[in-house]
Design a protein around this motif. Structure first.
Motif, short mmCIF file in Angstrom:
data_model
loop_
_atom_site.label_atom_id
_atom_site.label_comp_id
_atom_site.label_asym_id
_atom_site.label_seq_id
_atom_site.Cartn_x
_atom_site.Cartn_y
_atom_site.Cartn_z
N LEU A 2 0.82 -1.20 0.00
CA LEU A 2 0.00 0.00 0.00
C LEU A 2 0.86 1.26 0.00
O LEU A 2 0.51 2.26 -0.63
CB LEU A 2 -0.94 -0.01 1.21
N LYS A 3 1.99 1.21 0.70
CA LYS A 3 2.89 2.36 0.73
C LYS A 3 3.46 2.62 -0.67
O LYS A 3 3.61 3.77 -1.08
CB LYS A 3 4.03 2.12 1.72
N ILE A 4 3.75 1.54 -1.39
CA ILE A 4 4.28 1.68 -2.76
C ILE A 4 3.23 2.33 -3.66
O ILE A 4 3.56 3.19 -4.49
CB ILE A 4 4.71 0.30 -3.30
N LEU A 5 1.97 1.92 -3.53
CA LEU A 5 0.90 2.52 -4.34
C LEU A 5 0.74 4.01 -4.02
O LEU A 5 0.51 4.82 -4.92
CB LEU A 5 -0.42 1.79 -4.09
N LYS A 6 0.85 4.36 -2.73
CA LYS A 6 0.74 5.77 -2.34
C LYS A 6 1.89 6.58 -2.93
O LYS A 6 1.68 7.70 -3.42
CB LYS A 6 0.73 5.89 -0.81
N ILE A 7 3.08 6.01 -2.89
CA ILE A 7 4.24 6.69 -3.47
C ILE A 7 4.05 6.84 -4.98
O ILE A 7 4.35 7.89 -5.56
CB ILE A 7 5.54 5.90 -3.16
N TYR A 8 3.51 5.77 -5.60
CA TYR A 8 3.28 5.80 -7.05
C TYR A 8 2.35 6.95 -7.45
O TYR A 8 2.57 7.61 -8.46
CB TYR A 8 2.68 4.46 -7.50
#
Length: 471
Positions: A2-8
């Motif tokens: 989820l953190k990766i998606l937010k960063i994306y």
């Protein structure tokens, strides 16, 4: 994950800001290279997300987002579109590289928000900012009077404000007063609390925005008229992004309002067929390559909407496959036509001259682009059109009028094929005078067109693999 998606979600906005304020970076070559590297890694990053991440919902700044099969496919397709634009842009963008690439990145970020956001407020705000970004790069990269784009922006904002009023005046009040998130996924569960007139007004607001992106009547007149007055490459970006965004929005509202579409399917059918006939008539008298590409794009994308009229999961899957086929095929056609216009210094069909026989690579790409538009077997548009027509002919429509629609669609497909053959003849067979201009393709042009031809053929031959056996 989820953190990766937010960063994306945040990365395109961060890159746009950094590139925009980096005034020390003045060499356009370096700016272009940095931008291409960014869009390439964005594409690779999105591919990894698409194939490797579990689908789920998440929240960012107390706003709900959804990452599921359709949205993961769309963000992958978005990153592909902008990666291709970043490669080929070297040919058409000669000035203000910092402005172009920062706004291109900003546009990428806004579309990602529209795809992943479940929140209606954020989606509509992103659409508003898209209009401003379009105005920014159109007015800065076209040689025509900026009043054209100012007037177009005023019209677009008026359309958007009308839609906002219809959606928020009464329809959104229930969600706001009862502290219910005004999300697309919440619509279906809460519609029974809202009176029918308010639902109809809200639905009409969403449909107006969607049809505006599809450039359907009455929203097509000015945009088609202005298309010959702006940079051809920006025209390509405008129409590809617009059709893509309209398709995403249509898929977002369809689950909640499918019963209204079903109730009024005769009226929708008549309206869409009227647009189809109108665009076909326009395509007969088009004198410009890009306008021909635009009208046939609008014919094909309008026809694709009828896939949803089955009101089944299969119809939605066919619609999504159609979007992918249309985007890839028409990106190829638009870029080929832009290159022809660049090489021959004209966009008029009657002024085209013969391509030197030595330049077989350019001829190959022209043939591939037009064969795809002619819906030749083995190409994506043939497969998507065939699957869509088989599905549409299998539907037992309740309305008498809708039962004639499949025949209109077959006729429209046949006419587009004939018109595409005529363009094929005008470019490759009919001209007698040989071009005295340099028509050789550079490496980045060959790479871009090769990627697109490969994608169009892969989509055409292996649709079942692309959608995990969905067909």
């Amino acid at each position: 994950m989820l953190k990766i998606l937010k960063i994306y979600l945040l990365i395109p906005f961060i890159f746009a800001f950094i590139l925009g304020v980096s005034t020390f970076l003045k060499n356009p070559i370096y700016i272009r290279r940095i931008a291409k590297i960014f869009f390439f890694f964005q594409f690779i990053f999105t591919f990894c997300i698409f194939v490797g991440f579990d689908k789920s919902g998440f929240s960012l700044f107390n706003i709900n987002f959804i990452f599921e099969e359709n949205s993961s496919l769309f963000i992958f397709l978005t990153s592909f579109i902008f990666f291709i634009f970043s490669i080929i842009s070297k040919t058409f963008i000669k000035k203000s590289n910092r402005l172009f690439y920062s706004t291109l990145s900003l546009l990428l970020g806004l579309i990602n928000l529209i795809i992943l956001s479940d929140n209606i407020f954020l989606t509509l705000a992103s659409i508003f900012w898209m209009l401003l970004v379009n105005f920014l790069y159109n007015s800065n990269f076209s040689k025509t009077d900026k009043k054209i784009f100012t007037n177009q922006l005023k019209i677009d904002i008026a359309i958007l404000l009308t839609s906002f009023i219809l959606i928020f005046y009464n329809f959104a009040r229930l969600f706001i007063l009862n502290d219910i998130p005004f999300d697309f996924t919440q619509l279906e569960d809460n519609l029974y609390h809202i009176n029918n007139n308010s639902i109809l007004a809200g639905f009409l607001g969403f449909i107006i925005i969607t049809f505006k992106f599809y450039s359907l009547i009455p929203f097509s007149g000015k945009t088609l008229q202005n298309s010959t007055k702006i940079n051809g490459f920006l025209c390509t970006i405008n129409y590809i992004v617009s059709i893509f965004t309209g398709s995403i929005l249509l898929l977002k509202i369809f689950p909640a309002f499918d019963y209204l579409i079903y109730d009024f399917e005769d009226y929708f059918g008549i309206y869409l067929i009227f647009n189809l006939i109108w665009f076909i008539l326009l395509s007969f008298k088009e004198k410009y390559l890009l306008n021909f590409a635009i009208t046939t794009l609008l014919i094909t994308s309008t026809s694709n909407i009828f896939s949803l009229f089955s009101f089944e999961e299969e119809g939605m899957t066919i619609f999504i496959y159609g979007i992918a086929a249309i985007i890839a095929s028409y990106m190829l056609l638009f870029i080929v036509f832009n290159l022809i216009s660049e090489k021959f210094k004209t966009n008029k069909i009657e002024e085209l001259v013969k391509i030197p026989s030595k330049n077989k690579i350019l001829k190959l790409f022209i043939i591939s682009a037009l064969l795809s538009t002619m819906k030749t077997p083995g190409f994506a548009l043939f497969t998507s059109t065939l699957i869509s027509l088989v599905n549409i002919f299998s539907i037992d429509y309740d309305g008498v009028i809708l039962n004639f629609i499949p025949y209109f669609l077959v006729l429209g497909t046949f006419i587009v094929t004939i018109l595409s053959y005529n363009i094929f003849n005008k470019i490759l067979i009919e001209p007698q005078t040989q071009s005295s201009n340099q028509t050789e393709l550079s490496n980045h042009q060959i790479i871009t067109l090769t990627i697109l031809v490969a994608v169009v053929i892969i989509l055409g031959i292996f649709p079942q693999n692309f959608f995990n056996g969905g067909f």
